[in-house]
Motif scaffolding. Sequence first.
Motif, PDB file in Angstrom:
ATOM      1  N   GLN A  87       0.830  -1.208   0.000  1.00  0.00           N
ATOM      2  CA  GLN A  87       0.000   0.000   0.000  1.00  0.00           C
ATOM      3  C   GLN A  87       0.862   1.255   0.000  1.00  0.00           C
ATOM      4  OE1 GLN A  87      -2.813   0.065   3.188  1.00  0.00           O
ATOM      5  NE2 GLN A  87      -4.043  -1.604   2.367  1.00  0.00           N
ATOM      6  N   GLU A  88       1.982   1.214   0.739  1.00  0.00           N
ATOM      7  CA  GLU A  88       2.840   2.393   0.835  1.00  0.00           C
ATOM      8  C   GLU A  88       3.464   2.748  -0.508  1.00  0.00           C
ATOM      9  OE1 GLU A  88       6.529   4.047   3.602  1.00  0.00           O
ATOM     10  OE2 GLU A  88       5.370   2.303   4.199  1.00  0.00           O
ATOM     11  N   ARG A  89       3.640   1.753  -1.381  1.00  0.00           N
ATOM     12  CA  ARG A  89       4.192   2.048  -2.698  1.00  0.00           C
ATOM     13  C   ARG A  89       3.256   2.929  -3.506  1.00  0.00           C
ATOM     14  NH1 ARG A  89       5.802  -3.480  -2.652  1.00  0.00           N
ATOM     15  NH2 ARG A  89       4.007  -4.034  -3.932  1.00  0.00           N
ATOM     16  N   SER A  90       1.960   2.807  -3.276  1.00  0.00           N
ATOM     17  CA  SER A  90       0.993   3.543  -4.085  1.00  0.00           C
ATOM     18  C   SER A  90       0.295   4.670  -3.333  1.00  0.00           C
ATOM     19  CB  SER A  90      -0.066   2.571  -4.627  1.00  0.00           C
ATOM     20  OG  SER A  90      -0.715   1.895  -3.555  1.00  0.00           O
ATOM     21  N   ARG A  91       0.307   4.624  -1.975  1.00  0.00           N
ATOM     22  CA  ARG A  91      -0.423   5.632  -1.197  1.00  0.00           C
ATOM     23  C   ARG A  91       0.511   6.256  -0.171  1.00  0.00           C
ATOM     24  NH1 ARG A  91      -3.493   5.208   3.602  1.00  0.00           N
ATOM     25  NH2 ARG A  91      -3.276   2.946   3.590  1.00  0.00           N
ATOM     26  N   PRO A  92       0.716   7.587  -0.217  1.00  0.00           N
ATOM     27  CA  PRO A  92       1.590   8.234   0.758  1.00  0.00           C
ATOM     28  C   PRO A  92       1.108   7.993   2.180  1.00  0.00           C
ATOM     29  CG  PRO A  92       1.128   9.711  -1.064  1.00  0.00           C
ATOM     30  CD  PRO A  92       0.212   8.531  -1.229  1.00  0.00           C
ATOM     31  N   MET A  93       2.002   7.526   3.036  1.00  0.00           N
ATOM     32  CA  MET A  93       1.662   7.246   4.422  1.00  0.00           C
ATOM     33  C   MET A  93       2.942   7.211   5.250  1.00  0.00           C
ATOM     34  SD  MET A  93       0.689   3.214   3.896  1.00  0.00           S
ATOM     35  CE  MET A  93       0.124   3.042   5.587  1.00  0.00           C
ATOM     36  N   GLY A  94       2.787   7.246   6.565  1.00  0.00           N
ATOM     37  CA  GLY A  94       3.932   7.179   7.463  1.00  0.00           C
ATOM     38  C   GLY A  94       4.551   8.540   7.736  1.00  0.00           C
ATOM     39  N   ARG A  95       5.767   8.522   8.263  1.00  0.00           N
ATOM     40  CA  ARG A  95       6.469   9.749   8.635  1.00  0.00           C
ATOM     41  C   ARG A  95       7.444  10.159   7.538  1.00  0.00           C
ATOM     42  NH1 ARG A  95      10.532  10.270  13.751  1.00  0.00           N
ATOM     43  NH2 ARG A  95      11.520   8.613  12.549  1.00  0.00           N
ATOM     44  N   LEU A  96       7.435  11.462   7.195  1.00  0.00           N
ATOM     45  CA  LEU A  96       8.365  12.017   6.219  1.00  0.00           C
ATOM     46  C   LEU A  96       9.241  13.029   6.945  1.00  0.00           C
ATOM     47  CD1 LEU A  96       9.308  12.308   3.278  1.00  0.00           C
ATOM     48  CD2 LEU A  96       7.563  14.077   2.982  1.00  0.00           C
ATOM     49  N   ARG A  97      10.567  12.744   7.034  1.00  0.00           N
ATOM     50  CA  ARG A  97      11.501  13.614   7.747  1.00  0.00           C
ATOM     51  C   ARG A  97      12.354  14.369   6.736  1.00  0.00           C
ATOM     52  NH1 ARG A  97      15.402  11.696  11.381  1.00  0.00           N
ATOM     53  NH2 ARG A  97      14.956  13.434  12.764  1.00  0.00           N
ATOM     54  N   ILE A  98      12.341  15.708   6.846  1.00  0.00           N
ATOM     55  CA  ILE A  98      13.079  16.551   5.911  1.00  0.00           C
ATOM     56  C   ILE A  98      13.986  17.499   6.687  1.00  0.00           C
ATOM     57  CG2 ILE A  98      12.882  18.308   4.101  1.00  0.00           C
ATOM     58  CD1 ILE A  98      10.270  17.060   3.280  1.00  0.00           C
ATOM     59  N   PRO A 284      10.032   6.614  -1.642  1.00  0.00           N
ATOM     60  CA  PRO A 284       8.800   6.519  -0.848  1.00  0.00           C
ATOM     61  C   PRO A 284       7.689   7.386  -1.432  1.00  0.00           C
ATOM     62  CG  PRO A 284      10.710   6.752   0.581  1.00  0.00           C
ATOM     63  CD  PRO A 284      11.206   6.952  -0.819  1.00  0.00           C
ATOM     64  N   ALA A 285       6.470   6.852  -1.410  1.00  0.00           N
ATOM     65  CA  ALA A 285       5.351   7.570  -2.013  1.00  0.00           C
ATOM     66  C   ALA A 285       5.147   8.942  -1.382  1.00  0.00           C
ATOM     67  CB  ALA A 285       4.071   6.729  -1.886  1.00  0.00           C
ATOM     68  N   ALA A 286       5.362   9.050  -0.068  1.00  0.00           N
ATOM     69  CA  ALA A 286       5.180  10.343   0.609  1.00  0.00           C
ATOM     70  C   ALA A 286       6.195  11.364   0.106  1.00  0.00           C
ATOM     71  CB  ALA A 286       5.308  10.175   2.122  1.00  0.00           C
ATOM     72  N   LEU A 287       7.433  10.934  -0.088  1.00  0.00           N
ATOM     73  CA  LEU A 287       8.459  11.846  -0.582  1.00  0.00           C
ATOM     74  C   LEU A 287       8.183  12.241  -2.030  1.00  0.00           C
ATOM     75  CD1 LEU A 287      11.093  13.388  -0.339  1.00  0.00           C
ATOM     76  CD2 LEU A 287      12.334  11.268  -0.831  1.00  0.00           C
ATOM     77  N   ARG A 288       7.794  11.282  -2.845  1.00  0.00           N
ATOM     78  CA  ARG A 288       7.478  11.598  -4.239  1.00  0.00           C
ATOM     79  C   ARG A 288       6.332  12.603  -4.314  1.00  0.00           C
ATOM     80  NH1 ARG A 288       9.809  12.712  -8.100  1.00  0.00           N
ATOM     81  NH2 ARG A 288      11.098  10.829  -7.805  1.00  0.00           N
ATOM     82  N   ALA A 289       5.290  12.412  -3.487  1.00  0.00           N
ATOM     83  CA  ALA A 289       4.154  13.335  -3.492  1.00  0.00           C
ATOM     84  C   ALA A 289       4.591  14.730  -3.033  1.00  0.00           C
ATOM     85  CB  ALA A 289       3.047  12.799  -2.584  1.00  0.00           C
ATOM     86  N   PHE A 290       5.485  14.789  -2.035  1.00  0.00           N
ATOM     87  CA  PHE A 290       5.961  16.083  -1.549  1.00  0.00           C
ATOM     88  C   PHE A 290       6.756  16.804  -2.630  1.00  0.00           C
ATOM     89  CE2 PHE A 290       9.015  18.813   0.646  1.00  0.00           C
ATOM     90  CZ  PHE A 290       8.167  19.551   1.456  1.00  0.00           C
ATOM     91  N   ILE A 291       7.654  16.087  -3.290  1.00  0.00           N
ATOM     92  CA  ILE A 291       8.456  16.697  -4.360  1.00  0.00           C
ATOM     93  C   ILE A 291       7.548  17.258  -5.451  1.00  0.00           C
ATOM     94  CG2 ILE A 291      10.108  16.229  -6.216  1.00  0.00           C
ATOM     95  CD1 ILE A 291      11.370  14.126  -4.352  1.00  0.00           C
ATOM     96  N   ASP A 292       6.578  16.464  -5.866  1.00  0.00           N
ATOM     97  CA  ASP A 292       5.678  16.904  -6.939  1.00  0.00           C
ATOM     98  C   ASP A 292       4.906  18.150  -6.531  1.00  0.00           C
ATOM     99  OD1 ASP A 292       6.548  14.787  -8.455  1.00  0.00           O
ATOM    100  OD2 ASP A 292       4.808  13.511  -8.047  1.00  0.00           O
ATOM    101  N   MET A 293       4.456  18.198  -5.270  1.00  0.00           N
ATOM    102  CA  MET A 293       3.659  19.332  -4.829  1.00  0.00           C
ATOM    103  C   MET A 293       4.501  20.594  -4.722  1.00  0.00           C
ATOM    104  SD  MET A 293       1.090  19.706  -1.531  1.00  0.00           S
ATOM    105  CE  MET A 293      -0.049  18.495  -2.217  1.00  0.00           C
TER     106      MET A 293
END
Length: 314
Positions: A87-98, A284-293
């Motif tokens: 699921q994490e591969r397709s849906r952003p979830m969890g903690r994203l540390r930047i 990670p899906a969360a990081l990819r989504a953040f970069i795109d946004m």
Amino acid sequence: MDRGDLASLTAFVAVADQRSFRAAASRLDVTPSALSHAMRQLEERLGVRLLHRTTRSVSVTDAGRRLLDQLRPAIDQITGALADLGQERSRPMGRLRIYAAGHIAATTAIVPVWDRFLSTYPDVNLEIHVGDGPIDIVDRGFDAGIGPHDHAPADMMAVRVVGPMKVAIVGAPSYFARRRPPRTPDDLARHTCVQYRLAMDGSVMEWPLARNGQTRRMATEGRITVNEVELAARAAIDGLGIALTFEPFAEPFLRSGQLVRVLEDWSPTFEGFYLYYPGHRQVPAALRAFIDMVRAARGAPLVKCPLENPFTRC
């Protein structure tokens, strides 16, 4: 227990569930003969018969049933964990540390989108750490870093998330009511200027100026010293002197009339900020989504400026 035992135990559960080597082999994507051989090896290692087998059927022995009852919760837990990863591969979830190398990087790259990002991805927790310079983000457990391009190690991916930023030299109308605005860099010697102390080496920054290919670095004098460009703008608003900051921080106050811009023709443009992260596979899906946004929000052009950012020198 080694990894081979785990695979064999998983195969044993499949055989017990299917009561057929052929059906279990199809489920595990192996041949029936390979599966039968793996079960014989497992029984030999354990010294216990786990399966009754004939040419027509397969059943579980009493010892096999006891093992199966203990194995099934663990196998189900492992299967569930793998499903969560899927699921994490397709849906952003969890903690994203930047990690942001400086307050400017955090303010210009992250703050404009963090509300929308968290609203769009409710299963993501965002953690931001602001530091003074480059660090080993992998060693410190960060998913990504944001800073000047030269902060990104050569073996990491780097994408621009903030476009080039122009310097703004500003002062309050009340300040210029007492003193004539500077027309040339040399005029700064007759003005009170807000000093900026660099975090990395503790030195007071010389003001970088540029016009028509000509560059100058001016030592200025002033009674107040800060280490944040936003605070420099605030000091200028309060009439404490002329400040050197960036357009994004000065623009609202220029529009409201709280600040007046000077020496605009001598104000250089500096390279923006990059987000860098290890590897380009399995991002990670969360990081990819953040970069795109972030990239979509900034619309940052892929143009590299020749001048280094004076506020992030290290």
